[in-house]
Design a protein around this motif. Structure first.
Motif, PDB file in Angstrom:
ATOM      1  N   LEU A 216       0.832  -1.206   0.000  1.00 58.84           N
ATOM      2  CA  LEU A 216       0.000   0.000   0.000  1.00 58.84           C
ATOM      3  C   LEU A 216       0.867   1.256   0.000  1.00 58.84           C
ATOM      4  O   LEU A 216       0.553   2.237  -0.692  1.00 58.84           O
ATOM      5  CB  LEU A 216      -0.921  -0.004   1.220  1.00 58.84           C
ATOM      6  N   GLU A 217       1.961   1.213   0.754  1.00 55.32           N
ATOM      7  CA  GLU A 217       2.871   2.359   0.789  1.00 55.32           C
ATOM      8  C   GLU A 217       3.504   2.600  -0.578  1.00 55.32           C
ATOM      9  O   GLU A 217       3.656   3.755  -1.009  1.00 55.32           O
ATOM     10  CB  GLU A 217       3.951   2.136   1.843  1.00 55.32           C
ATOM     11  N   GLU A 218       3.859   1.528  -1.271  1.00 51.93           N
ATOM     12  CA  GLU A 218       4.443   1.674  -2.603  1.00 51.93           C
ATOM     13  C   GLU A 218       3.441   2.292  -3.572  1.00 51.93           C
ATOM     14  O   GLU A 218       3.787   3.188  -4.352  1.00 51.93           O
ATOM     15  CB  GLU A 218       4.902   0.310  -3.114  1.00 51.93           C
ATOM     16  N   GLN A 219       2.187   1.828  -3.511  1.00 54.73           N
ATOM     17  CA  GLN A 219       1.169   2.391  -4.403  1.00 54.73           C
ATOM     18  C   GLN A 219       0.908   3.859  -4.103  1.00 54.73           C
ATOM     19  O   GLN A 219       0.796   4.680  -5.024  1.00 54.73           O
ATOM     20  CB  GLN A 219      -0.133   1.598  -4.261  1.00 54.73           C
ATOM     21  N   VAL A 220       0.828   4.198  -2.828  1.00 53.53           N
ATOM     22  CA  VAL A 220       0.561   5.584  -2.455  1.00 53.53           C
ATOM     23  C   VAL A 220       1.731   6.480  -2.844  1.00 53.53           C
ATOM     24  O   VAL A 220       1.545   7.590  -3.369  1.00 53.53           O
ATOM     25  CB  VAL A 220       0.267   5.688  -0.949  1.00 53.53           C
ATOM     26  N   SER A 221       2.964   6.017  -2.610  1.00 55.90           N
ATOM     27  CA  SER A 221       4.140   6.811  -2.966  1.00 55.90           C
ATOM     28  C   SER A 221       4.191   7.057  -4.464  1.00 55.90           C
ATOM     29  O   SER A 221       4.472   8.180  -4.922  1.00 55.90           O
ATOM     30  CB  SER A 221       5.412   6.086  -2.507  1.00 55.90           C
ATOM     31  N   THR A 222       3.910   6.015  -5.233  1.00 57.11           N
ATOM     32  CA  THR A 222       3.894   6.169  -6.691  1.00 57.11           C
ATOM     33  C   THR A 222       2.800   7.129  -7.135  1.00 57.11           C
ATOM     34  O   THR A 222       3.014   7.998  -7.986  1.00 57.11           O
ATOM     35  CB  THR A 222       3.690   4.804  -7.365  1.00 57.11           C
TER      36      THR A 222
END
Length: 587
Positions: A174-180
């Motif tokens: 989820l953090e990777e998706q939000v950061s992207t």
């Protein structure tokens, strides 16, 4: 040679008073580690703390029985070199000095356990339950906002989850998706230039040129028809396929330049049109602000902020309209991201503002902090001074804040909830009856300070109350539908419970001495480790219940001060009588 100091043996009076309570706590903790109870909605990161706090609460309830057993058990072992003691013998009291000192120390320890450790453990139980619910709610909201590509909101709830349980592996993707998503929404994507050699020749749906001359003819035709983008592209194609140094190459460059100049003039006209549209929309929002229509102004500038993020007027007006909106309503996602003291099914009554009537209110779910609170499922019924119903109101979501007024403080309830980005989503209160007693239909002003409101909301949850909370509740909540004698009796119980432990401990010494083992104990000593705590648990609970009932009767009949003095004197008197009874032992 100096004598080496040694710890007391397990079966000695001092050793039993030290080791046996510790052993029982370890057993209780081990039991809670195996059968924790109530962990269905608790996050795994809180498992150890949850089990330890439950063990503390259980141990606080068991401690009087455990220590009384520890006082009696040493007398179950045969006494070596037993001496015959007379009544009121100084030698007898000297022999029992370790037990008496242990009883005094245990009383102080139990007081700290009952008055400090137990409320802390109860507060921790409430806290981890709130954080677990907040984590699960926030995590589900992250997924929803990712699907909507609302990256700022997703990042907000991700931060809440990471603050509660940062090492949760489910947060990594989820953090990777939000950061992207934040990266793409913050920075404009830059397209790579198209390789001219690989560029398609022609316009989709139209005839493709076979050579530079045909491409030039098609470019001229597109220009005359006002299709300047098509004309520029066809001139580009002609330039690419024309032989180097040929006349088509020069004509393609001229056609390309002419088409680009037309595009520039077209874009300038569109830019002017866009600026005019932005100006008109900005003026609508500004007029809404002048008319105090903060909600409409907010949604206008909030929508413009995503289309023209570099416009300073839009950003300034957005901040101003948001501040004005917060004087009339609140955003629903504030509730979802709120972390406070969670309560359910609270009911109390308060005076009705500027009348002699009262408001009876119930809130289904309530989350409180020192500065503001949120609730779900509000129901209010108002009555006049003759107990006749005035009006009723219900609201799915509410926000409660303190309101400073001239010379006094009040509590303001907001009944209007909004979606932060969708103007079509709002949650309003439903009124019935006469509402003329209120200033507006989206707010209710309560004639009570916010601190009293918080105290009244948690008044029924008194298992974790500190003495200061009970004292404040008894002084301040009699006007809000609560009986002060309830808190006064609980306060007396909290004070007397540790004091009553001391005469019970001395009584344990007397019981142990009266039924001490004269001969060899053999195997009957072992079952006493389990049987005595059970017996003393029932006995101490019965005594505590009797004193609590007497305290309630005294508070009702004689008042708090008299009841407190009588209760303390009774506990001290029992201690003195128990000492007399101990000194009167012989044998």
């Amino acid at each position: 040679m100096a004598r080496r100091s040694r710890l007391p043996g397990f079966f000695s009076p001092a050793g039993m008073c030290i080791y046996y309570p510790i052993l029982v706590f370890l057993v209780v903790f081990a039991f809670r580690m195996i059968i924790p109870g109530g962990e269905k909605n608790i996050l795994p990161v809180f498992y150890i703390g949850n089990r330890f706090s439950r063990a503390v609460i259980d141990y606080c309830r068991l401690f009087p029985a455990v220590f009384l057993s520890a006082m009696v058990l040493p007398f179950g072992i045969k006494q070596k070199n037993e001496i015959k003691y007379k009544r009121f013998s100084a030698e007898f009291l000297t022999m029992l000095r370790p037990q008496i000192i242990s009883a005094i120390i245990a009383t102080v320890f139990y007081g700290a356990l009952f008055l400090l450790a137990r409320p802390i453990a109860v507060d921790y139980q409430v806290s981890i339950d709130i954080q677990s619910k907040l984590f699960n709610t926030s995590k589900s909201r992250i997924t929803i906002f990712i699907q909507r590509e609302e990256w700022t909101q997703a990042a907000h709830f991700l931060a809440l989850c990471q603050r509660i349980w940062k090492s949760n592996p489910d947060l990594v993707p989820l953090e990777e998706q939000v950061s992207t998503g934040l990266e793409y929404s913050t920075y404009a994507r830059v397209r790579e230039p198209i390789n001219a050699a690989d560029a398609p020749r022609g316009i989709p749906g139209q005839k493709k040129p076979v050579n530079a001359a045909e491409a030039l003819l098609l470019a001229e035709k597109a220009y005359n028809e006002g299709r300047y983008y098509d004309s520029h592209w066809l001139a580009f194609v002609a330039d690419e396929i024309a032989p180097a140094g040929s006349s088509e190459k020069r004509l393609a460059a001229t056609a390309s330049s002419k088409a680009w100049n037309a595009i520039s003039r077209l874009e300038e006209s569109a830019s002017e049109k866009q600026n005019r549209e932005i100006f008109l929309e900005k003026r609508q929002g500004y007029e809404a602000m002048n008319n105090m229509d903060w909600i409409r102004a907010y949604y206008i500038f909030n929508g413009m902020s995503t289309r023209v993020p570099d416009d300073p007027d839009v950003q300034n007006f957005l901040v101003m309209s948001r501040e004005g909106l917060q004087e009339a309503a609140f955003f629903l996602d504030e509730i979802e991201g709120h972390s406070g003291n969670n309560l359910t099914g609270i009911v109390f009554s308060v005076p009705l503002w500027e009348t002699r009537g009262r408001l009876v209110m119930r809130i289904e779910d309530f989350s409180t902090t020192a500065d503001y609170s949120y609730g779900k499922g509000l129901e209010i019924v108002a009555f006049n001074e003759n107990s006749a119903p005035l009006f009723a109101v219900s609201a799915p979501y509410i926000k409660i804040t303190p309101l400073a007024m001239t010379g006094t403080n009040r509590t303001l309830i907001y009944l209007h909830a909004l979606d932060r980005n969708d103007a079509g989503k709002e949650w309003k209160p439903v009124w019935s009856g006469d509402t003329s007693a209120l200033a507006g239909d989206m707010q209710i002003l309560l004639d009570m300070p916010y601190s009293d409101f918080l105290l009244a909301s948690v008044a029924k949850v008194n298992d974790g109350f500190y003495l200061r909370d009970l004292w404040n509740a008894a002084k301040q909540l009699d006007n809000y539908g609560y009986v002060p004698e309830v808190f006064q009796a609980e306060m007396i119980h909290s004070i007397i419970e540790p004091l009553l432990f001391l005469p019970l401990a001395v009584l344990g010494i007397i019981i142990g001495w009266r039924f001490r083992t004269i001969g060899r104990a053999r195997f009957i000593f072992a079952p006493m480790f389990v049987m005595l705590p059970v017996v003393f648990y029932v006995f101490s609970g019965f005594i505590s219940h009797i004193f609590n009932s007497i305290g309630i009767c005294l508070v009702i009949s004689a008042g708090f001060t008299t009841a407190a003095i009588i209760s303390v004197c009774a506990a001290v008197g029992l201690f003195l009588l128990s000492l007399v009874g101990l000194a009167a032992q012989h044998g």
